[in-house]
Design an enzyme around this catalytic site. Structure first.
Site: not given
Lengths: 429, 429, 429, 429
Positions: A301, A272-273, A276, A353
């Site tokens: 991916s 949650g922090v 990415g 993404h």
């Protein structure tokens, strides 16, 4: 002053285990194995030395607690270190009569005391990393007991502030990185497992391979997140191509494309922090500065939810993989049209993404022959394109209206009639 | 990745000044020289690249604002980015009916939006240092306009969290320190001015002199606070003794005493985020570990309020310095008995060290012959003793009940009859 | 300036492969694939840029030569770059008539030109390491062709000067060392092979294990020699005890003994340029300074020549290992009495440590159960004691008169009647 | 292992001043204050510890010797540590009868024992730097007593080998360099003196100023040579222009020219071991790599022999500076045509740069208004151009045939009729 001298380590080395009793006398003796009582004391102590020592002592106690006792501690954190509603109401009343200090009183009243407790625990040696580890246990406990969520709300709030983008330190990971950090890369790689140090070497040492991580100054030996990159000529659509051990490396200057083929979060306690999106964009910008020949930045991916979804939709009647044409349409349909309850892409990787502002650029069949690749993604992999010129506008568009950036060919494919299902239900008779 | 690469510097280098217009189109164009409008935008943007770029742009604008325009910006921060009282009331109502998310809603409602704004500004290149500089201007503005204090309340709250003890990095400053940092030591020395590099050398290079500072990882080239130490045999009571340029240095191992003869805060923008006590105690602990021969840790400190107070009490009829006996009694009386409105020692230096838990150990006459020393302190200097074994308990005692730790001799001197005043008022004629 | 910028790398990057032809025109073109002609040119060129470029070019050519061509190059080095006897005689004649420059002329004349050639090759990028690698090939060639020894005489002379003790840099190797160096530790470990990174970890990471190496500034990524140390309580006589993977580590401060259990030379090309004794003594002194509790410094070493010698003496009639009593006597006899043609200990490890001034301290049976340990050393290992107070005097005594320092018990054992041989010859009749 | 731990410092710390007596007993006691006897002992000792300790002891003694005693030591070095002529003859005789070890014996016999002595002294702590300092004293002694030259021949030979180009470490000097090194830059600047730290700052901190130095790994805190560079637009011909304190700095990327305006050797003890040409060429190559916009690399250099030469030729009858036209011709004539006894340019600076292969590019009048500039150079300064493409060929041409590279305009000016001398002698009356 030794480089990683921590005050409390020193203090405790000098003054020894008798410090706490001497400092606090009977009061502390009574509390000394009770992290809850100690936490109350920590909130009232004013001493730098004793505060650090008590913080260290509390964390050490917590690290050794049985699960049941830890849950009791969490319950106390939730109940005994909560906001005092009456104080909030009183502060609000002051605000309403325009008491000039009213708003500050309100803010203070609305902040649960456990926030200050966490801040003070942070002063212990290695405090930040130990709080991150504590949150990891808290998140596990939360699954069984949602009533603990207020604690996590506070802890996450603090961690977000401390792990503010302005404090993250990017670093390249390569074959000259200390082994103590490299072994964590092996341990944390979540997408394409690294089994041996030799395999790690093939991902770090060749000049057409790169790896970057974020670190935080308070946890200098712990990567927070890392991304692995292959420098190639043209967009590669097959992961075994990238991972094969015997290759002749490309000269970095000859590459025109950077493929982000793995991105792994290292700290479960920092869920949650998120870092990415920021890491990918930073790495893209850095690589562009170092190697001006790079024109294309994209990922390779997995599509981890494809098989499950296809099955749930009845497209895989006997667990058989469909013909290439069909599979390609299926994947396009899934990625573009399948949504979660919040209207976002159902596939978690696509959600990440596309949410970052990348474009769904290319769908590759027979792209991952590993067991996991076959089982979850039916061998399909996707290139998401990070175009520095448009990524931010698309990111905003996604956030504002859920708009997905999709390459024309995939868009039209996904818009076509659904792939013909093998109609498994039509044979009841 | 270059060591001090900052994302935004890179991004802006790559994408150029056209980034913002391209990203934001007309909306941004309209706002582009208005830091208030931009601040609203920053709170709603979701992009990493654009967020960083806008934060940098806002800070750059603020750094160039005239004083009047800056005050207008502060006024907007105070009014437009304040808590919404109705939202607080609504959240409190939810709490009262036990809405499970009520308390979190309350916390969020009670936090003024400018806190999140500051967090986002922090992501700009050099953001932390720039916010500290901004607070410096804010503190100046506050003197004329106390209504700005809520902004400072929020900014200080954040800075305290970010400059948490767990994040401070101690470092030795010596003659091998980069000149770019040493010139800041010269600039920031607040107690005994350093006029030349040669003078600086005499404080850093000899083996019986030490200097330590705290740094923060987000401001690696800016000392936050530093302390200068002389290693001696026995407690020294005269500052010129310590500062004299031509001395033969003592072997560090031969010293039994560490004299903290100067401690300077470097960042006016960090006022109220205190590190001093912590630094002194850390340095004492570190020195003790390095040089086990050190037995005594004390300061050599001015008494900057002595002259003013003595005058105000009528002890200095013609501005003449009293006889030694009298001066000694006067100083003891002042340090022990003179209190501010909150009941704490009136002298700011005494307040700091006694508040830290140090002991008022020795009063030295004719101890500082500099102009400043004569004018403010009547030549008096004081040794405050930091005894690692008792400092914390005394710190607590001071905080709890205002108890001062005072050496027996000074205590008795201060308790004696007041020094005989020269009765200036009795000669009106 | 990039930290490891090498001039020639830069120059060649800038000026490109066309540099040499442009600089040297036809002359160079004619020579360009002939390392012998190029070597002559290198000795006459005066340019910094061209000299560096030619040196690099020669070394690159040599690195790619077939064995036969390399031998031809060595032959040329021997014959064409040799001292000119007539010049020596002429210089000597000048000396005899007291020509003041005669002695210098003699020195110059007596130095073969290949010495200057090697010095100039050293200026190439990575030159020092490449010369060391070249010497490695030369030593192999020497085995078949002793006539090449004059080349080695010169090269060793230079390397001894460049690898002078004053230039060696000691460094600790641990789990924070870059992987690129650690993989060399794995590769070079010559005594007790390291099979996996996990095994390496057990030798480097625990706090009661140490490893130290020497580096040379011109080969910063190549350890020259390293020693592995176990910190223990009391002298350990069994190597599996030390190497066993699952142990609980001792606190370093609790150790009283440092066991040097493995010492490995890394650079075959530095044979005859010895660092081993110096490294052991330096490490002993450093450890003593860091951990004053250490009282005993000794090795745990194999006896690699024992089995062969015992066989040759007829002590192992059927390859069977003798009874413990007998084996112990045999080992003592071998270590103390068996000598090589120069009168030094026959066992190479004994020769090294006794030559350094260490004492033959204890013989341990069943001390190494590995295949190599059984085959070569009959399971025996020896502790050689490095006593800082006596090691130098013993070293001198060994060098002067071959005196061995032997513990009293072993001395008396070795002096006793020879172990009874199983008299295989006595049954012919 | 502490970073700059030197073995001997440690050993001596541990074992104390009693080491030497204990190790060597009466023999050493007898010799202990006699550096000559100790030097003989050092050549025969075999111990690492004792060797290092004796080397340190000898150097310490030498550093404290009176001048007279030092001369006696030098005399002994010359006489007692000289080649044994008979041994040389014997070795030569072996060569003549084709003794296979003859040539090696010859080499060994022809090397004076003091070379090995210097090598062993180098193992002392800080040995290399101390030998450089010793040579500094030797060079002074040599001026009065040329018979000491054989010692210098040997020492220079060793230093050339140790300071081989392959071992030099380039480093940028800037405002982040430790003060301990910067104060040496101030001390060693030989061309345009630096008076204050503020002045130093104006040469190091602006982004259009650079400074580079060479270091040697064995003297990490001592620059060997440094060069100061100004980045400009176009070639600058006036030094005050470059040195003026208040300028607005140019963006480094906007510069097209790098002006090397000062180059200073730091170590008098390394005279004759030259690095200057190499440093200039390396810096030019490095700057070119960092700032591709740089097209021109040249110096701004004094003409220190101009005034003296002009006077000696009768061109300055009353010490008056000639008219600009005349001065320009004079300077061209001097630089191109005035030669020393070896046929090289008479001006030492011209000799250095033209010898390096630079081109005499431009003569600037009124270019240096400092007292030194007026007195020595008549205000004239010269730009020597380093053209990377031609510098090496010109360097060779100079060395081979004395050919100077001179810009066409200067060449023709120098070839014209000599400037009309004011014929001072023709007016005797």
């Amino acid at each position: 002053m030794p480089k990683d001298a921590s005050f409390s380590k020193l203090v405790m080395g000098l003054i020894g285990p008798g410090l706490l009793p001497r400092l606090w006398g009977q009061k502390l003796n009574a509390a000394q194995n009770d992290p809850i009582k100690l936490s109350h004391m920590l909130l009232t102590t004013r001493g730098e030395v004793s505060g650090t020592a008590i913080a260290d002592h509390i964390l050490t106690l917590l690290e050794g607690l049985s699960n049941a006792k830890l849950l009791a501690f969490f319950a106390a954190l939730r109940d005994d270190f909560e906001v005092d509603q009456e104080a909030v109401q009183a502060a609000l009343d002051r605000v309403k009569i325009n008491d000039p200090k009213g708003l500050q009183a309100l803010q203070m009243a609305a902040e649960p005391p456990r926030q200050e407790l966490f801040r003070r625990l942070n002063a212990a040696p290695g405090g930040t990393g130990r709080l991150v580890a504590l949150r990891c246990k808290l998140l596990k406990a939360l699954r069984d007991d949602p009533s603990l969520s207020p604690i996590d709300f506070d802890l996450r709030h603090l961690l977000r502030s401390w792990f503010n983008r302005g404090f993250l330190m990017p670093a390249r990971i390569d074959w000259n990185t200390p082994a103590a950090i490299l072994e964590k890369i092996i341990a944390y790689e979540a997408v394409h497992a690294i089994d041996t140090w030799d395999e790690l070497r093939t991902r770090l040492a060749p000049q057409d391979r790169r790896c970057f991580a974020f670190f935080h100054p308070a946890m200098p030996n712990e990567p927070l997140i890392f991304v692995e990159v292959a420098l190639t000529q043209g967009v590669t659509g097959n992961i075994q191509e990238i991972l094969k051990p015997a290759r002749s490396a490309l000269a970095a200057e000859a590459a025109d494309t950077a493929i982000f083929y793995s991105i792994s979060n290292c700290q479960a306690g920092l869920a949650g922090v998120s870092f990415g999106a920021f890491l990918i964009k930073q790495v893209a910008a850095d690589l562009k500065a170092e190697l001006p020949g790079l024109k294309t930045f994209c990922t390779l991916s997995p599509v981890p939810g494809l098989a499950r979804w296809a099955k749930s939709q009845g497209y895989l009647p006997e667990g058989k993989r469909p013909a290439p044409e069909t599979l390609s349409s299926l994947a396009a349909d899934y990625l573009v049209n399948a949504k979660d309850s919040a209207g976002r892409p159902l596939d978690p990787v696509a959600r990440f993404h596309l949410g970052n502002g990348a474009e769904l650029h290319r769908i590759n069949l027979d792209a991952d022959s590993s067991a996991k690749g076959e089982t979850q993604s039916l061998g399909v992999m996707v290139n998401y394109l990070y175009d520095l010129d448009t990524v931010e506008a698309r990111h905003e568009a996604f956030a504002a209206s859920g708009t997905l950036a999709v390459a024309r060919a995939i868009r039209s494919q996904s818009a076509r009639a659904k792939p013909h299902k093998p109609e498994p239900r039509t044979q009841p008779e």
